[in-house]
Design a protein around this motif. Structure first.
Motif, PDB file in Angstrom:
ATOM      1  N   GLU A  67       0.825  -1.212   0.000  1.00 37.93           N
ATOM      2  CA  GLU A  67       0.000   0.000   0.000  1.00 37.93           C
ATOM      3  C   GLU A  67       0.857   1.260   0.000  1.00 37.93           C
ATOM      4  OE1 GLU A  67      -2.904   2.541  -0.393  1.00 37.93           O
ATOM      5  OE2 GLU A  67      -3.175   0.384  -0.567  1.00 37.93           O
ATOM      6  N   LYS A  74       0.688   6.499  -7.014  1.00 39.81           N
ATOM      7  CA  LYS A  74      -0.470   7.345  -7.290  1.00 39.81           C
ATOM      8  C   LYS A  74      -0.161   8.822  -7.057  1.00 39.81           C
ATOM      9  CE  LYS A  74      -3.741   4.232  -8.159  1.00 39.81           C
ATOM     10  NZ  LYS A  74      -4.621   4.251  -9.353  1.00 39.81           N
ATOM     11  N   LYS A 430      -4.923   2.821   2.920  1.00 41.56           N
ATOM     12  CA  LYS A 430      -5.688   2.789   1.674  1.00 41.56           C
ATOM     13  C   LYS A 430      -6.874   3.759   1.751  1.00 41.56           C
ATOM     14  CE  LYS A 430      -6.169  -1.092  -0.452  1.00 41.56           C
ATOM     15  NZ  LYS A 430      -6.583  -2.476  -0.856  1.00 41.56           N
ATOM     16  N   ARG A 431      -7.573   3.763   2.896  1.00 45.81           N
ATOM     17  CA  ARG A 431      -8.695   4.686   3.063  1.00 45.81           C
ATOM     18  C   ARG A 431      -8.213   6.136   2.964  1.00 45.81           C
ATOM     19  NH1 ARG A 431     -13.549   5.005   1.835  1.00 45.81           N
ATOM     20  NH2 ARG A 431     -12.599   6.799   0.813  1.00 45.81           N
ATOM     21  N   ARG A 433      -5.517   7.243   1.399  1.00 49.49           N
ATOM     22  CA  ARG A 433      -5.128   7.531   0.012  1.00 49.49           C
ATOM     23  C   ARG A 433      -6.355   7.814  -0.855  1.00 49.49           C
ATOM     24  NH1 ARG A 433      -5.357   4.316  -4.174  1.00 49.49           N
ATOM     25  NH2 ARG A 433      -5.347   2.372  -2.965  1.00 49.49           N
ATOM     26  N   LEU A 434      -7.386   7.015  -0.716  1.00 50.09           N
ATOM     27  CA  LEU A 434      -8.594   7.234  -1.511  1.00 50.09           C
ATOM     28  C   LEU A 434      -9.240   8.573  -1.172  1.00 50.09           C
ATOM     29  CD1 LEU A 434     -10.059   3.629  -1.338  1.00 50.09           C
ATOM     30  CD2 LEU A 434      -9.032   4.735  -3.334  1.00 50.09           C
ATOM     31  N   ASP A 435      -9.218   8.955   0.104  1.00 45.21           N
ATOM     32  CA  ASP A 435      -9.725  10.276   0.493  1.00 45.21           C
ATOM     33  C   ASP A 435      -8.914  11.376  -0.180  1.00 45.21           C
ATOM     34  OD1 ASP A 435     -11.649   9.105   2.088  1.00 45.21           O
ATOM     35  OD2 ASP A 435     -10.554   9.419   3.966  1.00 45.21           O
ATOM     36  N   GLU A 437      -7.190  11.188  -3.007  1.00 49.55           N
ATOM     37  CA  GLU A 437      -7.468  11.231  -4.438  1.00 49.55           C
ATOM     38  C   GLU A 437      -8.797  11.918  -4.727  1.00 49.55           C
ATOM     39  OE1 GLU A 437      -7.057   7.390  -6.251  1.00 49.55           O
ATOM     40  OE2 GLU A 437      -5.166   6.977  -5.255  1.00 49.55           O
ATOM     41  N   GLN A 438      -9.755  11.748  -3.821  1.00 51.53           N
ATOM     42  CA  GLN A 438     -11.061  12.357  -4.021  1.00 51.53           C
ATOM     43  C   GLN A 438     -11.030  13.858  -3.729  1.00 51.53           C
ATOM     44  OE1 GLN A 438     -14.197  10.662  -1.621  1.00 51.53           O
ATOM     45  NE2 GLN A 438     -15.808  11.507  -2.900  1.00 51.53           N
ATOM     46  N   THR A 540     -14.190   0.200   1.634  1.00 55.04           N
ATOM     47  CA  THR A 540     -14.698   0.704   0.364  1.00 55.04           C
ATOM     48  C   THR A 540     -14.793  -0.509  -0.545  1.00 55.04           C
ATOM     49  OG1 THR A 540     -12.501   1.017  -0.561  1.00 55.04           O
ATOM     50  CG2 THR A 540     -13.424   2.849   0.704  1.00 55.04           C
ATOM     51  N   ASP A 542     -12.842  -1.164  -2.831  1.00 59.53           N
ATOM     52  CA  ASP A 542     -11.471  -1.661  -2.992  1.00 59.53           C
ATOM     53  C   ASP A 542     -10.966  -2.369  -1.739  1.00 59.53           C
ATOM     54  OD1 ASP A 542     -11.276  -0.677  -5.552  1.00 59.53           O
ATOM     55  OD2 ASP A 542     -10.491   1.259  -4.895  1.00 59.53           O
ATOM     56  N   ASN A 543     -11.499  -1.980  -0.583  1.00 63.52           N
ATOM     57  CA  ASN A 543     -10.974  -2.502   0.679  1.00 63.52           C
ATOM     58  C   ASN A 543     -11.658  -3.767   1.160  1.00 63.52           C
ATOM     59  OD1 ASN A 543      -9.018  -0.629   1.027  1.00 63.52           O
ATOM     60  ND2 ASN A 543      -9.918   0.389   2.776  1.00 63.52           N
TER      61      ASN A 543
END
Length: 553
Positions: A67, A74, A430-431, A433-435, A437-438, A540, A542-543
């Motif tokens: 991760e 990313k 991961k959570r 990172r996704l936050d 990116e959003q 999510t 993905d998770n």
């Protein structure tokens, strides 16, 4: 084995050019940092070091490591870095020389006795994670090739740094071919012989670490898989030990085995072997590293059988002591990163993981400084503080692990806490990172003031890990016995609301971990009906696979 020569050689190093950043060292950390900086438009020079091929390096990963690699890929738009977290995505040459990691195995031993299968733990890694054993000569070279592909300049192969210094206007790097290179900022990943650390006062007389050890390392041929020494049927439900990372534990130390040729496409017959022992144990061993190794393994009948036909491909190396810390790790226009700043035991995949974490921490401020032409010290001082905190966190884990080796009951408890932290750190990062990116802001993955877990994690995780490490410290200090300490840790795991019941982490008898489809479904039901809201937020689309695949026996 000899790594393939670098391709995509990039720009040739030019002494007449003034680079933005010169990175000293040719290891994974140096290559990753060079790739990230070059991809972001920074003019980067990479200069190898003598320690690159001599110093032992981390050779295992865990899902959390993957991760961190994905975060680097990313955030800085270097897709090739994501493949470091997924073995099947790596180039064929890297896969042929490196091994797979299907499990983490821990086997406890007593002097003069055969191994008791009841004193073993095995965590099987879900296949979708594709963890692996990086063969560092090839992997480090691959990282340099990625950096070159994105525009980094490399000195000719075989040329290494001999000296470096930095000042108010930048730095100079002197190379073994007699040439001098200039840069606005220097990052030193060159290792124990770091010229910048030497100029800043050298190492601390006493390392700022609790854990102490002497380590012996080698790559061996002819290591017998442990499942051929003790038949696998004596370890019910276990998978072949050699398909993963093997840790032999005993009072006073551990022995880690990393197999590189343990898959169908593997062509590397070597096994990396690292023996780490307390200094008191080492004081009674022969000075010759290979004789010291043989003296230890001959105390344990099954280890003696496993290494009976093994031989090193080059002489054994010893680090006496293993630990060192630099007195200063940053200054005007320079930063000592990773192995230049500190060294300790390579255990529980922390070496590769920490390298990726530190590259992520330093890259952001460095890119900003280059773009603004502002190398003010505070952003780099913040990264230096984080590097020290990360080292302190790793030191607490190592000290606890060494104490836990005394008694399998305590190791059985410690290993669950460690795995819980790994799983939830993976999901939490991961959570985050996704936050990011959003939202377009990377602040959630820059909470370096939090130390070892540098992003939001489920409420109670830090406290549970902290209590467990403190409990083990009480055993080390003689204020508690191993059995009651283990019982207390297991009880804490059973009480914690954020520990999924299917993990069975509070059950000492759950010593082999697999996952099945029915158990994944039961895990999802718990998540939707009983899990704390803080835990549910980690999940999510993905998770979901990651959290369910970690579950149960």
């Amino acid at each position: 084995m000899t790594p393939a020569p670098p391709t995509d050689a990039g720009r040739a190093a030019d002494p007449a050019e003034r680079y933005d950043v010169a990175v000293l060292g040719g290891t994974l950390a140096a290559g990753l940092l060079g790739a990230v900086l070059a991809r972001q438009g920074v003019r980067v020079l990479l200069v190898g070091a003598e320690d690159d091929r001599r110093a032992p390096s981390g050779e295992t990963t865990v899902p959390y490591t993957a991760e961190v690699f994905l975060l680097l890929a990313k955030r800085f738009d270097v897709p090739e870095i994501a493949a470091f977290g997924l073995f099947s995505d790596l180039p064929a040459q890297v896969r042929r020389t490196s091994g797979v990691k299907k499990s983490l195995g821990f086997l406890h031993h007593h002097a003069g006795r055969r191994h008791d299968p009841a004193e073993s733990v095995q965590f099987n890694v879900p296949g979708e994670h594709a963890e692996w054993h990086p063969y560092r000569p090839e992997v480090d070279a691959h990282a340099l090739r990625i950096a070159a592909r994105h525009g980094a300049a490399l000195v000719p192969r075989g040329v290494t740094v001999t000296d470096a210094e930095a000042g108010p206007d930048g730095g100079e790097v002197r190379a073994s071919d007699g040439r001098t290179y200039r840069a606005r900022y220097l990052v030193d990943c060159s290792g124990d012989a770091s010229p910048l650390v030497r100029r800043a006062g050298g190492d601390d007389a006493e390392p700022r670490l609790t854990h102490r050890s002497v380590s012996y390392t080698a790559h061996l041929r002819g290591v017998t898989p442990f499942e051929d020494v003790v038949p696998l049927h004596r370890h019910p439900k276990a998978t072949p030990w050699s398909e993963g990372t093997v840790h032999h534990l005993f009072d006073g130390g551990w022995l880690q085995l990393v197999h590189f040729g343990n898959h169908r496409a593997g062509e590397n017959p070597l096994t990396s072997v690292t023996l780490s022992v307390d200094p008191e144990v080492a004081a009674e061993l022969p000075d010759d590293p290979e004789k010291a190794f043989r003296t230890v393994v001959e105390r344990y009948p099954d280890l003696a059988r496993q290494f009976d036909a093994a031989s090193p491909v080059r002489p054994w190396a010893a680090r006496v002591p293993t630990q060192r810390t630099a007195a200063r790790t940053h200054g005007e226009r320079w930063f000592a990163l990773e192995r230049s700043a500190a060294r300790t035991d390579l255990f529980l995949s922390r070496d590769v993981t920490t390298a990726a974490e530190l590259v992520h921490a330093l890259a952001g401020p460095l890119i900003t400084a280059v773009r603004r032409d502002d190398f003010a010290p505070e952003p780099f001082a913040r990264v230096a503080r984080f590097q020290e905190e990360l080292g302190a966190w790793n030191d607490r884990l190592l000290a606890a692990a060494r104490t836990a080796c005394r008694d399998f009951r305590l190791w059985n408890a410690f290993s669950r806490v460690w795995l819980l932290w790994q799983i939830l750190a993976d999901l939490s990062l991961k959570r985050a990172r996704l936050d990011c990116e959003q939202s377009g802001s990377w602040a959630p993955v820059e909470r370096f003031e939090l130390g070892g877990i540098w992003f939001h994690a489920p409420e109670g995780l830090r406290e549970l890990v902290g209590r467990s490490l403190e409990t083990i410290a009480q055993v080390r200090e003689g204020r508690r016995d191993a059995a009651t300490a283990a019982s207390a840790i297991f009880a804490d795991l059973r009480r914690a609301p954020f520990v999924p019941p299917l993990y069975a982490f509070g059950d000492p008898a759950a010593r082999v971990y697999h996952f099945t489809f029915p158990k994944r479904l039961r895990m999802l039901l718990w998540v939707k009906t009983k899990a704390p809201a803080d835990f549910r937020r980690l999940l999510t689309r993905d998770n979901v696979t990651s959290v369910t695949s970690a579950s149960s026996r």
